[in-house]
Design an enzyme around this catalytic site. Sequence first.
Site, PDB file in Angstrom:
ATOM      1  N   LYS A 289       0.838  -1.196   0.000  1.00  0.00           N
ATOM      2  CA  LYS A 289       0.000   0.000   0.000  1.00  0.00           C
ATOM      3  C   LYS A 289       0.876   1.250   0.000  1.00  0.00           C
ATOM      4  CE  LYS A 289      -0.362  -0.056   5.058  1.00  0.00           C
ATOM      5  NZ  LYS A 289      -1.261  -0.123   6.224  1.00  0.00           N
TER       6      LYS A 289
ATOM      7  N   TYR B 183      15.595  29.903  10.094  1.00  0.00           N
ATOM      8  CA  TYR B 183      14.390  30.602  10.524  1.00  0.00           C
ATOM      9  C   TYR B 183      14.293  30.630  12.049  1.00  0.00           C
ATOM     10  CZ  TYR B 183      12.403  30.693   5.816  1.00  0.00           C
ATOM     11  OH  TYR B 183      12.154  30.940   4.488  1.00  0.00           O
TER      12      TYR B 183
END
Length: 379
Positions: free
Chosen positions: A42, A263
């Site tokens: 999957k 940041y």
Amino acid sequence: MFDDDGSAIAGGRLRIDLRALVENYSTLAARVAPAHLAAVVKANAYGLSAARVAPELFEAGCRNFFVAHFVEALELRPCLPDAATIWVLNGLMPGSETACARSDIVPVLNSLDQARRWQEIARSLGRSLRAALQVDTGMSRLGLAPQEAIGLAADARFGSDVSLELIMSHLACADTPDHPANAAQLARFEALAKHFPNVPRSLANSGGAFLTAGFHFDLARTGVALYGGAPDDAAENPIRPVVTLEARVIQLRNIPAGSGVGYGLSFSAERPSRVATIGVGYADGLPRSLGNRGAAWFNGHRLPIAGRVSMDSITLDVTELAEGELAPGDWIELIGPNQSIDTLARDAGTISYEILTSLGARYHRSYCETVGASEARAA
């Protein structure tokens, strides 16, 4: 051999060793024998390409493949011979039953509603339809409640309309072998399975494959262990790594003590330092939570992540490397011999499943094929 064409223009490269994948399949198959081993493919084989992974596993002897959604099964069906059975773990959404019946794909029925809709399609087509039935043994996710399953077992008309080829459940705590929930789920599953005599049984997932033989039944369903993830939270991983992830250095710079990086300036250099910026970030599946926690590796040296992970870049403290040892364009290891996928996941506060399935489309991907696959392509 890995085909690395195109890696020179990518910020990172993801190398998938299909030989290791097949070896893991063989290891797991031997572990659960005489039960059979199924492959869970999957989410595009956990992000590694179901179209590449599933045929290799079929050649290695796998005949049962599990996906989550019907659309995944439709995409996978042309990649596998007719002898392969494709099972849909989530069952079918209303309205997709007829298409599934025509596609030689087998749904896992998880509720009375799904079971009755599948039975109605079987009646309308005038033939019995294959299915698996999932029962809930304590995870409270998918599956029929015990009394619902017992009632369905007593319904002779359902038994004639639907050919049950598997009864299954899912272990919630298999990655913690000593967890008492494992024994409790095993007992509930054995009690429910008795109501479906002669129907093959399946309970074990990757972690369950490493529990005692009583958990293996007729079919074990392995996912993350095939792809190199540790099946057990505590024990040493007996599975070969399948994935190598590397990123290229974009820039090197010297910064004085006290300089902030990234940041929010969440990293501050305590000494004159060298910082390397590599060309991958959270858009490529490297979680933002790795900021100031995780690391990369180069020439045997651990290089801590300095500052926050950005969308397209990560900064590393490379001060411990000798001057000139690292240069722009060099490859930095994120997953490989020095750092497993489970280690990276732990540093990010997540699990290897999430790391694998998040690895983005911007990497240059290369596959080390098995001998059989290489010979087949050459022919």
